[in-house]
Write a protein that holds these residues in place. Structure first.
Motif, PDB file in Angstrom:
ATOM      1  N   ALA A 223       3.255  15.189 -10.887  1.00 48.64           N
ATOM      2  CA  ALA A 223       3.622  15.450 -12.288  1.00 48.64           C
ATOM      3  C   ALA A 223       2.467  16.083 -13.038  1.00 48.64           C
ATOM      4  O   ALA A 223       2.664  16.956 -13.890  1.00 48.64           O
ATOM      5  CB  ALA A 223       4.040  14.151 -12.967  1.00 48.64           C
ATOM      6  N   SER A 224       1.244  15.686 -12.710  1.00 50.67           N
ATOM      7  CA  SER A 224       0.083  16.286 -13.372  1.00 50.67           C
ATOM      8  C   SER A 224      -0.108  17.733 -12.939  1.00 50.67           C
ATOM      9  O   SER A 224      -0.518  18.578 -13.732  1.00 50.67           O
ATOM     10  CB  SER A 224      -1.165  15.471 -13.054  1.00 50.67           C
ATOM     11  N   ALA A 225       0.201  18.035 -11.665  1.00 50.02           N
ATOM     12  CA  ALA A 225       0.055  19.409 -11.178  1.00 50.02           C
ATOM     13  C   ALA A 225       1.071  20.345 -11.807  1.00 50.02           C
ATOM     14  O   ALA A 225       0.823  21.546 -11.946  1.00 50.02           O
ATOM     15  CB  ALA A 225       0.187  19.438  -9.655  1.00 50.02           C
ATOM     16  N   GLU A 226       2.233  19.809 -12.199  1.00 49.32           N
ATOM     17  CA  GLU A 226       3.270  20.636 -12.810  1.00 49.32           C
ATOM     18  C   GLU A 226       3.010  20.916 -14.275  1.00 49.32           C
ATOM     19  O   GLU A 226       3.665  21.773 -14.860  1.00 49.32           O
ATOM     20  CB  GLU A 226       4.626  19.940 -12.662  1.00 49.32           C
ATOM     21  N   GLU A 227       2.072  20.215 -14.873  1.00 45.41           N
ATOM     22  CA  GLU A 227       1.770  20.461 -16.278  1.00 45.41           C
ATOM     23  C   GLU A 227       1.125  21.829 -16.443  1.00 45.41           C
ATOM     24  O   GLU A 227       0.283  22.230 -15.642  1.00 45.41           O
ATOM     25  CB  GLU A 227       0.820  19.378 -16.811  1.00 45.41           C
ATOM     26  N   PRO A 228       1.507  22.599 -17.465  1.00 41.02           N
ATOM     27  CA  PRO A 228       0.922  23.940 -17.666  1.00 41.02           C
ATOM     28  C   PRO A 228      -0.560  23.852 -17.994  1.00 41.02           C
ATOM     29  O   PRO A 228      -1.001  23.000 -18.759  1.00 41.02           O
ATOM     30  CB  PRO A 228       1.722  24.495 -18.852  1.00 41.02           C
ATOM     31  N   ARG A 229      -1.335  24.716 -17.382  1.00 42.63           N
ATOM     32  CA  ARG A 229      -2.773  24.743 -17.608  1.00 42.63           C
ATOM     33  C   ARG A 229      -3.209  26.145 -18.006  1.00 42.63           C
ATOM     34  O   ARG A 229      -2.546  27.126 -17.687  1.00 42.63           O
ATOM     35  CB  ARG A 229      -3.540  24.304 -16.351  1.00 42.63           C
TER      36      ARG A 229
ATOM     37  N   LYS B   9       0.828  -1.206   0.000  1.00 36.12           N
ATOM     38  CA  LYS B   9       0.000   0.000   0.000  1.00 36.12           C
ATOM     39  C   LYS B   9       0.864   1.258   0.000  1.00 36.12           C
ATOM     40  O   LYS B   9       0.554   2.238  -0.686  1.00 36.12           O
ATOM     41  CB  LYS B   9      -0.922  -0.006   1.212  1.00 36.12           C
ATOM     42  N   GLU B  10       1.940   1.233   0.752  1.00 40.55           N
ATOM     43  CA  GLU B  10       2.832   2.391   0.805  1.00 40.55           C
ATOM     44  C   GLU B  10       3.491   2.643  -0.552  1.00 40.55           C
ATOM     45  O   GLU B  10       3.593   3.793  -1.002  1.00 40.55           O
ATOM     46  CB  GLU B  10       3.896   2.168   1.872  1.00 40.55           C
ATOM     47  N   CYS B  11       3.918   1.572  -1.225  1.00 39.70           N
ATOM     48  CA  CYS B  11       4.545   1.716  -2.545  1.00 39.70           C
ATOM     49  C   CYS B  11       3.542   2.244  -3.563  1.00 39.70           C
ATOM     50  O   CYS B  11       3.874   3.116  -4.374  1.00 39.70           O
ATOM     51  CB  CYS B  11       5.117   0.378  -2.982  1.00 39.70           C
ATOM     52  N   MET B  12       2.320   1.736  -3.533  1.00 41.97           N
ATOM     53  CA  MET B  12       1.296   2.220  -4.462  1.00 41.97           C
ATOM     54  C   MET B  12       0.990   3.689  -4.209  1.00 41.97           C
ATOM     55  O   MET B  12       0.811   4.470  -5.152  1.00 41.97           O
ATOM     56  CB  MET B  12       0.023   1.386  -4.316  1.00 41.97           C
ATOM     57  N   SER B  13       0.934   4.087  -2.937  1.00 40.10           N
ATOM     58  CA  SER B  13       0.650   5.480  -2.606  1.00 40.10           C
ATOM     59  C   SER B  13       1.763   6.402  -3.093  1.00 40.10           C
ATOM     60  O   SER B  13       1.490   7.468  -3.666  1.00 40.10           O
ATOM     61  CB  SER B  13       0.464   5.623  -1.092  1.00 40.10           C
ATOM     62  N   ASP B  14       3.016   6.002  -2.879  1.00 39.04           N
ATOM     63  CA  ASP B  14       4.143   6.817  -3.342  1.00 39.04           C
ATOM     64  C   ASP B  14       4.140   6.943  -4.866  1.00 39.04           C
ATOM     65  O   ASP B  14       4.378   8.033  -5.413  1.00 39.04           O
ATOM     66  CB  ASP B  14       5.461   6.207  -2.877  1.00 39.04           C
ATOM     67  N   LEU B  15       3.874   5.851  -5.529  1.00 41.74           N
ATOM     68  CA  LEU B  15       3.868   5.864  -6.983  1.00 41.74           C
ATOM     69  C   LEU B  15       2.735   6.738  -7.515  1.00 41.74           C
ATOM     70  O   LEU B  15       2.925   7.532  -8.451  1.00 41.74           O
ATOM     71  CB  LEU B  15       3.724   4.430  -7.500  1.00 41.74           C
ATOM     72  N   PHE B  16       1.558   6.631  -6.911  1.00 41.25           N
ATOM     73  CA  PHE B  16       0.425   7.435  -7.367  1.00 41.25           C
ATOM     74  C   PHE B  16       0.651   8.919  -7.085  1.00 41.25           C
ATOM     75  O   PHE B  16       0.313   9.778  -7.909  1.00 41.25           O
ATOM     76  CB  PHE B  16      -0.852   6.947  -6.683  1.00 41.25           C
ATOM     77  N   ASN B  17       1.235   9.249  -5.935  1.00 44.43           N
ATOM     78  CA  ASN B  17       1.481  10.653  -5.592  1.00 44.43           C
ATOM     79  C   ASN B  17       2.450  11.302  -6.576  1.00 44.43           C
ATOM     80  O   ASN B  17       2.338  12.503  -6.865  1.00 44.43           O
ATOM     81  CB  ASN B  17       2.022  10.764  -4.166  1.00 44.43           C
ATOM     82  N   GLU B  18       3.414  10.534  -7.082  1.00 39.09           N
ATOM     83  CA  GLU B  18       4.326  11.093  -8.078  1.00 39.09           C
ATOM     84  C   GLU B  18       3.579  11.467  -9.353  1.00 39.09           C
ATOM     85  O   GLU B  18       3.868  12.485  -9.979  1.00 39.09           O
ATOM     86  CB  GLU B  18       5.446  10.093  -8.389  1.00 39.09           C
TER      87      GLU B  18
END
Length: 712
Positions: free
Chosen positions: A552-558, A539-548
């Motif tokens: 990355a989506s938040a850094e995309e220009p909008r 669960k911790e690995c899945m959470s870390d992977l999803f948060n990345e």
């Protein structure tokens, strides 16, 4: 019979003289008659309207027409495409092209050769130089299209199609020198000029460069990460090794794609550093070094060193998910092969006896006829004897399965062939029957994990756990050799299970039929003491992977939101603040209402129990759920694109064995790479084309037959 009126009309001019009337026979004036006589002169050339008529000084008006400067008549057919420009004082003038307006200086000492070359080769706008302006033929098309369409011959298109044929079907370049091949092409289209073998090779290289650019642009348009498989192959004719690199990804339509990126020679020795350098250079060349998700290699020690080189001597680690913890994946089929081979060593005598029996029978046609007779006497359907490749355990399983099916005929065969001495007793046959029964689980798992047209990462965890449970059951078998096999296999299994990472379990969780329930079930069956810790780390690995992926989506220009500037905006500020305070107050009364993330929402939903069949399409399921899980679906796309085996890269080796044969060993490395890569790209384009059933079926069949499944 002519009418009287016509006879009178014909004889009428004889009654009146030209001098009396001042006109010709047909009513021409004297001026018209003089002009006609002047034009009949072969040396006459009309003057340009813009050029004034120069009369000699002192000439009389009556002699003016005869005194005009005469020019040569333009009789060349090039003047059908050129217009004569104004005449200069020195008598020269320009010929102006009617299509592109190019100018060519003309005069008494200048010919029309330059203008002829222009209309024959240089002018791009002349209609007869355009293929579409040529005379077209009517050609019948396939059903569902226009019955007759206009068609015109194009030399370059024909040469390009010839290059595709040579690459896709692995024909030699010198096929264009074969007499009857040239005769065949001449009968089809006499206008086609068959290129030489060197020109054909150049056409193949141009096609490779064109397809390479198209694929490079396609990768730039796909918004996902890429996974790669790589393997090595040695050619006996060249005494050198080659490395194949294949990329895997899932496009926006949720279709699994694979492409061979390169097939290049690898300098000896094949150390981890050399392998890592070659892989990293190709990733940078294709501009994919910052979009890598996973790399799948077999279990060679040099590949372990390659991973270390890539992670710690290059900049690759900076752009990998979760700092490269899931970057390296081991070939699942290779792991199963190593596990089974350890167990088969305990029954090598029985296996060797069956192998020699198959070779003996198939050695000559006379022995095959005796074996057919034995099959008919025992009422057994004859099947062609086959023996295995010792390093491919799957072929060993198929050989043993065939031997058990033909057992009555094999037992009967020594009666018909007195020279045959390889005879098994009943106890040995019983050992082989028990062995095949236990190997079936491994065989079916290998078949599932060897696919290249569907995702396999989500299948590995459950299949690998089933293999472990099968090994565990072997320890309680009545046959001692099966118990010993289980002990050997269990030790090898623990070695690779302990060094595995969590990506296998994560892929299983993202299978809507499994989720965490299936992972927890198998962990409780295999190692109940470690189950809770394994699930927590998962669960911790899945959470870390999803948060990345969220970051990355938040850094995309909008696009910035439009600001309201109406007059009442300031007056509504107080009302909005009061509503916000009221909302916060009610939220505190209701309790914690923190919205769930997409990952939590997915894990909290029910499993898709209605899809517990083998025909379940996981990509279609996630394509349907993508609007609900926009960020999670991006992560799932990258995970499901990871292959669990290196079969995709090994499939290139069956092709390379024919391309780099002992008769074609002089091909350059660049040519070899172009031939193998373009062949893969052409087959992929045919499979993806809607009209693949017209021309693509043979290539699709060839690709299936050439699939070199590891362990088989």
């Amino acid at each position: 019979m002519a009418s009287p009126e016509r006879e009178d009309d014909v004889s009428e001019p004889d009654l009146v003289s030209d001098d009396d009337m001042g006109v010709g026979l047909h009513g021409e004036t004297q001026e018209d008659i003089d002009r006609i006589q002047l034009e009949a002169d072969p040396t006459y050339q009309p003057q340009d309207e813009a050029a004034p008529v120069v009369e000699p000084a002192g000439a009389e008006a009556a002699d003016g027409e005869a005194a005009k400067k005469k020019t040569r008549k333009t009789t060349s057919d090039v003047w059908n495409h050129f217009t004569r420009g104004p005449t200069k004082p020195d008598g020269s003038y320009y010929g102006i092209c009617n299509y592109c307006h190019a100018k060519y200086l003309q005069g008494q000492q200048r010919g029309t050769s330059s203008m002829r070359r222009h209309i024959d080769k240089k002018c791009k706008k002349i209609p007869r130089n355009k293929p579409e302006a040529l005379q077209k033929l009517l050609q019948a098309k396939a059903a569902g299209m226009e019955p007759l369409v206009a068609w015109s011959f194009d030399q370059m298109k024909c040469r390009k199609s010839l290059a595709k044929m040579v690459i896709a079907h692995e024909y030699p370049f010198n096929c264009v020198n074969h007499h009857f091949f040239r005769e065949f092409l001449s009968e089809l289209q006499p206008s086609f000029k068959v290129p030489s073998r060197n020109t054909l090779r150049q056409d193949c290289m141009k096609l490779y460069e064109e397809k390479q650019v198209n694929l490079y642009e396609l990768f730039g348009q796909v918004n996902c990460r890429f996974s790669f498989t790589s393997d090595l192959w040695s050619n006996k004719g060249r005494d050198r090794g080659f490395m194949a690199i294949t990329c895997h990804y899932i496009d926006e339509s949720w279709v699994l794609r694979k492409r061979i990126l390169t097939f290049v020679p690898l300098p000896s020795p094949h150390t981890g550093r050399h392998i890592a350098t070659a892989i990293y250079e190709k990733l940078c060349l294709w501009n994919l070094d910052k979009r890598v998700f996973c790399l799948v290699l077999d279990n060679a020690s040099s590949n372990d060193a390659c991973i270390s080189e890539l992670l710690y001597t290059t900049t690759l680690k900076e752009d990998l998910p979760v700092d490269g913890k899931i970057f390296h994946q081991r070939c699942g089929c290779h792991i199963l092969n190593l596990i089974v081979q350890d167990g088969l060593n305990l029954v090598h005598k029985e296996i060797e006896c069956i192998r020699e029996t198959m070779k003996w029978i198939k050695h000559s046609q006379g022995r095959i006829e005796k074996f057919k007779l034995a099959c008919s006497q025992e009422n057994v359907t004859y099947k062609k004897p086959q023996w295995d490749v010792p390093t491919r355990w799957n072929s060993t399983y198929l050989m043993l399965e065939l031997a058990l099916e033909l057992k009555p005929a094999i037992v009967r065969y020594p009666v018909l062939d007195k020279k045959f001495s390889k005879i098994l007793d009943d106890s040995q046959w019983a050992i082989l029957r028990e062995l095949v029964k236990h190997l079936k689980v491994f065989y079916e798992a290998t078949l599932k994990l060897s696919g290249t047209k569907y995702p396999t990462m989500n299948l590995f965890f459950s299949e690998f756990c089933e293999v472990y449970l099968a090994i565990k059951r072997m320890s309680s078998n009545e046959y001692p050799f099966i118990v010993n096999m289980g002990t050997q296999m269990h030790a090898k299994f623990n070695k690779y299970w302990s060094i595995g990472n969590s990506l296998l379990a994560i892929a299983c969780v993202f299978d809507p039929r499994c989720k965490l329930d299936v992972v927890q079930y198998y962990m409780e069956e295999m190692c109940p003491d470690e189950c809770d810790g394994f699930i927590s780390n998962l669960k911790e690995c899945m959470s870390d992977l999803f948060n990345e992926y969220v970051e990355a989506s938040a850094e995309e220009p909008r696009m910035p939101k439009r600001q309201k500037t109406d007059v009442g905006a300031s007056s509504n500020t107080t009302l909005i603040s009061r509503k916000a305070r009221l909302k916060d107050y009610l939220k505190g009364k209701k309790g914690d209402t923190t919205p769930k993330s997409e990952l939590e929402d997915y894990l909290g939903s029910d499993r898709d129990d209605a899809s517990l069949d083998d025909d379940f399409d996981i990509l279609a399921w996630w394509k349907l759920k993508a609007p609900r899980y926009p960020l999670l679906s991006k992560l799932v796309r990258d995970i499901l694109a990871v292959p669990i085996s290196t079969v995709a890269s090994e499939s290139a080796f069956s092709t390379s064995g024919r391309v780099i044969s002992q008769w074609r060993s002089s091909l350059s490395d660049d040519t070899i790479e172009a031939l193998l890569c373009v062949q893969d790209w052409l087959r992929a384009s045919i499979a993806e084309n809607a009209n693949a059933n017209i021309v693509g079926a043979p290539l699709g069949t060839i690709e299936e037959e050439e699939l070199n499944v590891e362990g088989q």
